[in-house]
Every structure is written in C-alpha cells, then in structure tokens.
Enzyme design. Sequence first.
Site, PDB file in Angstrom:
ATOM      1  CD  GLU A   1      -2.779  -1.248   0.205  1.00 41.16           C
ATOM      2  OE1 GLU A   1      -3.286  -0.182  -0.185  1.00 41.16           O
ATOM      3  OE2 GLU A   1      -3.004  -2.340  -0.333  1.00 41.16           O
TER       4      GLU A   1
ATOM      5  CB  CYS B   1      -1.994   7.146   1.608  1.00 40.88           C
ATOM      6  SG  CYS B   1      -3.461   6.336   2.242  1.00 40.88           S
TER       7      CYS B   1
HETATM    8  P1  NAD Z   1       8.546   4.482   4.492  1.00 45.68           P
HETATM    9  O1  NAD Z   1       8.512   3.646   3.276  1.00 45.68           O
HETATM   10  O2  NAD Z   1       9.682   5.374   4.719  1.00 45.68           O
HETATM   11  O3  NAD Z   1       8.448   3.555   5.803  1.00 45.68           O
HETATM   12  C1  NAD Z   1       7.408   2.647   6.007  1.00 45.68           C
HETATM   13  C2  NAD Z   1       7.870   1.545   6.926  1.00 45.68           C
HETATM   14  O4  NAD Z   1       8.865   0.763   6.255  1.00 45.68           O
HETATM   15  C3  NAD Z   1       8.514   2.022   8.210  1.00 45.68           C
HETATM   16  O5  NAD Z   1       8.090   1.198   9.262  1.00 45.68           O
HETATM   17  C4  NAD Z   1       9.992   1.854   7.944  1.00 45.68           C
HETATM   18  O6  NAD Z   1      10.781   1.691   9.096  1.00 45.68           O
HETATM   19  C5  NAD Z   1       9.985   0.587   7.126  1.00 45.68           C
HETATM   20  N1  NAD Z   1      11.168   0.365   6.284  1.00 45.68           N
HETATM   21  C6  NAD Z   1      12.099   1.261   5.881  1.00 45.68           C
HETATM   22  N2  NAD Z   1      13.025   0.643   5.098  1.00 45.68           N
HETATM   23  C7  NAD Z   1      12.657  -0.646   5.000  1.00 45.68           C
HETATM   24  C8  NAD Z   1      13.182  -1.771   4.311  1.00 45.68           C
HETATM   25  N3  NAD Z   1      14.280  -1.700   3.564  1.00 45.68           N
HETATM   26  N4  NAD Z   1      12.530  -2.956   4.413  1.00 45.68           N
HETATM   27  C9  NAD Z   1      11.397  -3.052   5.136  1.00 45.68           C
HETATM   28  N5  NAD Z   1      10.854  -2.025   5.826  1.00 45.68           N
HETATM   29  C10 NAD Z   1      11.479  -0.829   5.754  1.00 45.68           C
HETATM   30  O7  NAD Z   1       7.162   5.268   4.480  1.00 45.68           O
HETATM   31  P2  NAD Z   1       6.693   6.392   5.495  1.00 45.68           P
HETATM   32  O8  NAD Z   1       7.466   7.632   5.163  1.00 45.68           O
HETATM   33  O9  NAD Z   1       6.694   5.847   6.877  1.00 45.68           O
HETATM   34  O10 NAD Z   1       5.161   6.568   5.084  1.00 45.68           O
HETATM   35  C11 NAD Z   1       4.701   7.535   4.201  1.00 45.68           C
HETATM   36  C12 NAD Z   1       4.344   6.882   2.886  1.00 45.68           C
HETATM   37  O11 NAD Z   1       3.368   5.878   3.102  1.00 45.68           O
HETATM   38  C13 NAD Z   1       3.712   7.858   1.920  1.00 45.68           C
HETATM   39  O12 NAD Z   1       4.237   7.645   0.645  1.00 45.68           O
HETATM   40  C14 NAD Z   1       2.242   7.472   1.951  1.00 45.68           C
HETATM   41  O13 NAD Z   1       1.521   7.788   0.783  1.00 45.68           O
HETATM   42  C15 NAD Z   1       2.322   5.999   2.148  1.00 45.68           C
HETATM   43  N6  NAD Z   1       1.071   5.479   2.690  1.00 45.68           N
HETATM   44  C16 NAD Z   1       0.316   4.671   1.893  1.00 45.68           C
HETATM   45  C17 NAD Z   1      -0.896   4.198   2.365  1.00 45.68           C
HETATM   46  C18 NAD Z   1      -1.764   3.298   1.525  1.00 45.68           C
HETATM   47  O14 NAD Z   1      -2.624   2.644   2.091  1.00 45.68           O
HETATM   48  N7  NAD Z   1      -1.566   3.223   0.216  1.00 45.68           N
HETATM   49  C19 NAD Z   1      -1.333   4.542   3.641  1.00 45.68           C
HETATM   50  C20 NAD Z   1      -0.534   5.381   4.408  1.00 45.68           C
HETATM   51  C21 NAD Z   1       0.675   5.831   3.934  1.00 45.68           C
END
Ligand code: NAD
Length: 512
Positions: A247, A281
């Site tokens: 997502e 999002c």
């Molecule tokens: P991010 O990708 O930076 O982090 C998300 C999670 O992934 C965190 O828990 C982080 O620690 C973890 N992570 C980081 N590197 C990783 C790796 N290599 N392997 C596995 N996990 C890892 O995202 P964010 O900045 O926390 O969130 C914001 C983003 O999320 C925005 O782009 C937003 O649009 C999106 N979002 C999407 C939805 C949806 O349902 N489509 C909902 C909410 C947020």
Amino acid sequence: MAIVSPVQTAPGERRRLALASPATLERIGEIEVSSAEDVAAAVEVARKVQPDWGGLPVDERTRYMLRALEILLERQDEFIDVVLRETGKPRSEALMMEIFSACDSLNYYAKNAARILASEKKRLHGMMRLLKQLGVVYRPLGVVGVISPWNAPFILAMNPTVQALVAGNAVLLKPSEVTPFSGQLVAELFAAAGLPEGVLQVLLGDGETGAALCQAGVDKIAFTGSVDTGRKVAVACAQQLIPCTLELGGKDAMIVCADANLDHAASGAVAGAFMNTGQYCCGTERVYVAESVAQEFTRKVVERVSKLRQGVEGEFDIGAIFWPRQLEIIEEHMADARERGVVVLTGGRRNPDLAGLFYEPTVLTDVTHDMRIMREETFGPVLPIMGVKDEDEAVAMANDSVYGLGATVWTSDVGKGRRLAQRIQSGSVCLNDMTVTYALQEAPFGGLKHSGIGQVNGVTGLRGYCHAEPIIVDRFGGRRTADHYPYSIKADATRQKLMKILWGTALGRWLS
Ligand code: NAD
C-alpha cells in the site's frame, strides 16, 4: 531538532533512537532497535504459538477482538494522548482517523470474519459436477509481518494486524520509527485483551528491522509506506517467494465538473487536502476544475482555508508535519513550483508563530504539469488548482501520473460521474466526497501503477491472510482411477466424440 535521532551507545550496546514531538520539539522518549537476531527469535516464538491460535474456531479468535474493542473504548483518551504526543495532529483527527476507525475495524471483523472465512461448497460446472465435489477452506498462512508508516500510526498498524490475527496468523508488527509508541499501543491493547503470549509481537526499529523482518522466513508481508521502500520489500519478498501487499504513495486527483455544487466541492477540496496536515495517502494532491467555474471554486477554497486554525494545544484544525524529512519535501516542491511561476494564494511558508514543524495551509494556482508539485507526492498541506477546458482534459491530466491510488469526481450528474470514474486510472474513485475508501471495510482498497500491489480490507483482505485450499472429493470413492490405464486409440476416439457433443453443439455447451 530531529524527531528521530540516534542515541550515542557504547560498542556492543543495542542501537537506540530518541524521539521528539514534532509539535513542541520536546523529547518524548526513546526506543531500542530490534536487531536481525531479535527478529529471528520473534519468528521462532510466533511459529511455536501459531498452530494453537490458528486452530481455534474463528468465533473464539474474534472474542479477543471484542474484548480489545471494549478496552479501546474505555481507554481511548490514553491512546489519543500517545498519538498526539508523537504526531502533533488535532485531537479530532486522532479520535476519528485512529480510534474510531480502529473500533470499526475490530467490530467489523468480529462480526463478519466467521462468515467470510467459513468453508465453502462450490458447485462444479458441467459433467465435473457428476464426478466430484469441491470445497474450499481458508487456512491461515502462518506468520505475517506487518510493516506500517507514520502518517496514521495507530490505525495502519492496527487494521492489518486485526485482519491477520482474525484469520488465524501470528503477527510480527514493525511500526514506523517516527511513531513507534502508537504502534506499541497495538500490542498493549491485545495484551490487555488477553491475547495468548507470542501471537502478536511488536518489533520496534527502523528500516534495518523492517528489512530483517522481510528476510526472516515469515509467510507474508503486509506493507504500507513509500514507493521506494515498497520496491525493496517487493524484491525481498520475491527472493523469499512469499506474497506481499504493498500500500504505497499517491498523487490523488480531484476533478470538479462545471455542474458541481461548488460549495460542497470547495469544502471537499479543503478537507481532502488538509486533513492530517495533508499527510494522508489518499489526500487531495491536485485539483482539475472546469475553467468556467475555476475562479469561483478557487475563491471558495481560499475563503475556507483562511479560516483554518493551526496550533499545538486546545481546539485547532491543522497540526504539525510529523518529521523534518517531510517538511523538506514540501519545501523542495514549493521552491520548484515558485521557480516555474506558480501563484501562491495563501500560505506557502512555515508557520512563523509556532516553534515546531508547521507549514501553513497553502493554495496554489497557475500550476503546470511539469512542476514537481503536480507530479510527485507532496504529502503536505498544499493544494494546487489547475483549470481545464473540459472533463476529457481533466481525465487525461488525472491519468498523467505514475500514481493511481485514489481520485474524486464532483458533479451533480452521478451517472456522468460513474462514467468518468471508470476512465480514471485509480485504485478507487469517490463521487462528491473526499477519498473515504479505506474507512469502508467492504471496499477492496489498493493502488494501481506505482501506488501498490494487491488489495486489502473486507473479504479480499481477510482471505488474503489465508491460503484458500480446494478440497476435492471423488464421488465414486476412487473407483474410476482403475479405468485410467491402459491408454487406447479406441478410448481416445470415444473422448473426441464426446468433446464434439459437449463443445461443438449449443446444447452441449449449455450443459457443460
Ligand atoms: P517508508 O517507506 O519510509 O516507511 C514505512 C515503513 O517501512 C517504516 O516502518 C519503515 O521503518 C519501514 N522500512 C524502511 N526501510 C525498510 C526496508 N528496507 N525494508 C522493510 N521495511 C522498511 O514510508 P513512510 O514515510 O513511513 O510513510 C509515508 C508513505 O506511506 C507515503 O508515501 C504514503 O503515501 C504511504 N502510505 C500509503 C498508504 C496506503 O494505504 N496506500 C497509507 C498510508 C501511507
């Protein structure tokens, strides 16, 4: 000051991260980062306890959800305080986005899971019906890793966890390092509800912990976060040959037709763009409005935005940006837009009256599609408005994006709205409303293009945490296998005659 910063540790000591509030910049605590060894140990525990949990009837598992619901209702203020401390959002948003939605999720799956996960008898087609019976059972996958982001830190950790648990899996939850305490609340809630130990474990940490979880031998990853990280998770899951749902981000378009109720559309644009300080999002990230009504619509938007109150305490409408990296992205997009000639109608700067990470609600016109603000996810309180000559141009503009998460269409002609919705490349479309898809458990939620892979929630989501196992029973107790050999030309000729009757005649096709 950084909102997440490494704590100096002695060699051999565990890594630690210090956390601060984005609203006040005051320190709010620190966490220990779970290592790859911690993750492996958690998987081992999960593997041990999962068979008993998955072996319970669905109704017994959902009892824990109802108990958790009771506790959440009782202790909601305490939970809201934790979310507020680490996000700086308005209280109403913590209540509605995080707690209200979590209560709805707990109740929905408690009420509907037994029906959704019940074994099914499938009616076979044609002659097969005479020969075999088919049933499908929904078996838990085993151990599921949930990786969640910071923007809705409680509900986006909670909702997938509830579904994976109800489906009979053990869950390892890795919340964002920007908002770890809201993620930890999920474990606290289920512990208070008496969930058997080890069935849900929270692994605090950053990307390193998330990456370790993807490699740790779990059976599925449910990931919510950015496109860049989503790609890494997809690669890791491909290497492990495990399924994942991704997502990811969005750049949701709003189309305002000339026949729309402009008051409603303006209010919808403001709510869609500024809820959660734009860190949503499915937030409205760009507006395409029919030129004939663009001026009037924009005036109504600016009028509403000028009444929004930004603050830290008490009653206010717009909160903080949750961490500095997001503020930097917003400022980079604004600098690029300014260079390319955007007109800033209101906002367009950090709030000079507040010490924390605050960006003023911003409305822009004279935007063009080469600006980053129209192409990349801004994830902030910025609403760019662009006039278009007609609905065809609006759809073309909406589709001119690598993203495809949500979209909205505003029109007084719902039939036309539905037709436009089917032309927009988007995971979902809402008519005369901001994007509310995630809040409706029955609606399959997921993005097209770079916005993700797979769909979550409801029947699709819950069954996605299961293996749908077909169980096929021969009606003749296996006797027919005795006729399998020897192969013969004569038997083949009979089969070919039968095929002609079955699929070469209208009656045969109807019967088969
Ligand atoms: P991010 O990708 O930076 O982090 C998300 C999670 O992934 C965190 O828990 C982080 O620690 C973890 N992570 C980081 N590197 C990783 C790796 N290599 N392997 C596995 N996990 C890892 O995202 P964010 O900045 O926390 O969130 C914001 C983003 O999320 C925005 O782009 C937003 O649009 C999106 N979002 C999407 C939805 C949806 O349902 N489509 C909902 C909410 C947020």
